[in-house]
Design an enzyme around this catalytic site. Sequence first.
Site, PDB file in Angstrom:
ATOM      1  NE  ARG A  29      -3.878  -2.262   2.109  1.00  0.00           N
ATOM      2  CZ  ARG A  29      -4.751  -2.678   1.694  1.00  0.00           C
ATOM      3  NH1 ARG A  29      -4.990  -1.544   0.418  1.00  0.00           N
ATOM      4  NH2 ARG A  29      -5.683  -4.182   1.717  1.00  0.00           N
ATOM      5  CG  ASP A  30       1.524   5.736  -2.558  1.00  0.00           C
ATOM      6  OD1 ASP A  30       1.928   5.933  -3.628  1.00  0.00           O
ATOM      7  OD2 ASP A  30       1.593   6.385  -1.232  1.00  0.00           O
ATOM      8  CG  HIS A 100       6.864   3.041  -8.466  1.00  0.00           C
ATOM      9  ND1 HIS A 100       7.572   4.004  -9.114  1.00  0.00           N
ATOM     10  CD2 HIS A 100       5.686   4.081  -7.857  1.00  0.00           C
ATOM     11  CE1 HIS A 100       7.597   5.228  -8.557  1.00  0.00           C
ATOM     12  NE2 HIS A 100       5.960   5.465  -7.848  1.00  0.00           N
TER      13      HIS A 100
HETATM   14  P1  5GP Z   1       5.791   8.434  -7.369  1.00  0.00           P
HETATM   15  O1  5GP Z   1       5.540  10.153  -7.900  1.00  0.00           O
HETATM   16  O2  5GP Z   1       7.412   8.189  -7.908  1.00  0.00           O
HETATM   17  O3  5GP Z   1       5.602   8.309  -8.820  1.00  0.00           O
HETATM   18  O4  5GP Z   1       5.245   7.978  -6.419  1.00  0.00           O
HETATM   19  C1  5GP Z   1       6.106   7.114  -5.117  1.00  0.00           C
HETATM   20  C2  5GP Z   1       4.861   6.832  -4.598  1.00  0.00           C
HETATM   21  O5  5GP Z   1       5.679   6.470  -3.212  1.00  0.00           O
HETATM   22  C3  5GP Z   1       4.244   7.886  -3.777  1.00  0.00           C
HETATM   23  O6  5GP Z   1       3.352   7.837  -3.744  1.00  0.00           O
HETATM   24  C4  5GP Z   1       4.468   7.699  -1.987  1.00  0.00           C
HETATM   25  O7  5GP Z   1       3.638   8.422  -1.378  1.00  0.00           O
HETATM   26  C5  5GP Z   1       4.780   6.460  -2.037  1.00  0.00           C
HETATM   27  N1  5GP Z   1       6.311   6.348  -0.497  1.00  0.00           N
HETATM   28  C6  5GP Z   1       7.297   7.175  -0.819  1.00  0.00           C
HETATM   29  N2  5GP Z   1       8.143   6.668   0.064  1.00  0.00           N
HETATM   30  C7  5GP Z   1       7.431   5.704   0.214  1.00  0.00           C
HETATM   31  C8  5GP Z   1       7.196   4.478   1.758  1.00  0.00           C
HETATM   32  O8  5GP Z   1       8.320   4.327   2.659  1.00  0.00           O
HETATM   33  N3  5GP Z   1       6.582   3.138   1.702  1.00  0.00           N
HETATM   34  C9  5GP Z   1       5.462   3.083   0.577  1.00  0.00           C
HETATM   35  N4  5GP Z   1       4.844   3.023   1.139  1.00  0.00           N
HETATM   36  N5  5GP Z   1       5.406   4.274   0.116  1.00  0.00           N
HETATM   37  C10 5GP Z   1       6.400   5.285   0.071  1.00  0.00           C
END
Ligand code: 5GP
Length: 116
Positions: A29-30, A100
């Site tokens: 989960r995010d 991701h």
């Molecule tokens: P991006 O903006 O790079 O596509 O998305 C990165 C996502 O990773 C964000 O939605 C953020 O909330 C999530 N995220 C960042 N650090 C962590 C973490 O340590 N654990 C989890 N579960 N999600 C994370």
Amino acid sequence: MADCIFCKINNGEINTSFLYEDEQIMVFRDINPRAPVHLLIVPREHIADLGAAEEKHKELLGHINLVIAQMARQEGISDKGYRVIMNKGADGGQEVFHLHYHLLGGAPLGNMVTYR
Ligand code: 5GP
Ligand code: ZN
């Protein structure tokens, strides 16, 4: 990659519970959910972004899509629908530079992604 959050999740340095995992990918989960269901589907291999994917990742990329569909069924959002997002680079809003995919659902998400 030493300073990569998702590599740390992969190697257990950051403890995260997986909803699904296999030898190629992990699903969790995010931490900052933007929808009632917000999962991240992440390859274990450090690929910085989609632009860094190569021919050898073809099977992996297909596998990710099928697991996304399976996770949507498992989360009970498949019938009503969902959105899959992959952010690439600065204009794409990418914050974690380890490839991701976001699976978002559980509420109407509107029509389309915009820049506003
Ligand atoms: P991006 O903006 O790079 O596509 O998305 C990165 C996502 O990773 C964000 O939605 C953020 O909330 C999530 N995220 C960042 N650090 C962590 C973490 O340590 N654990 C989890 N579960 N999600 C994370
Ligand atoms: Zn990484």
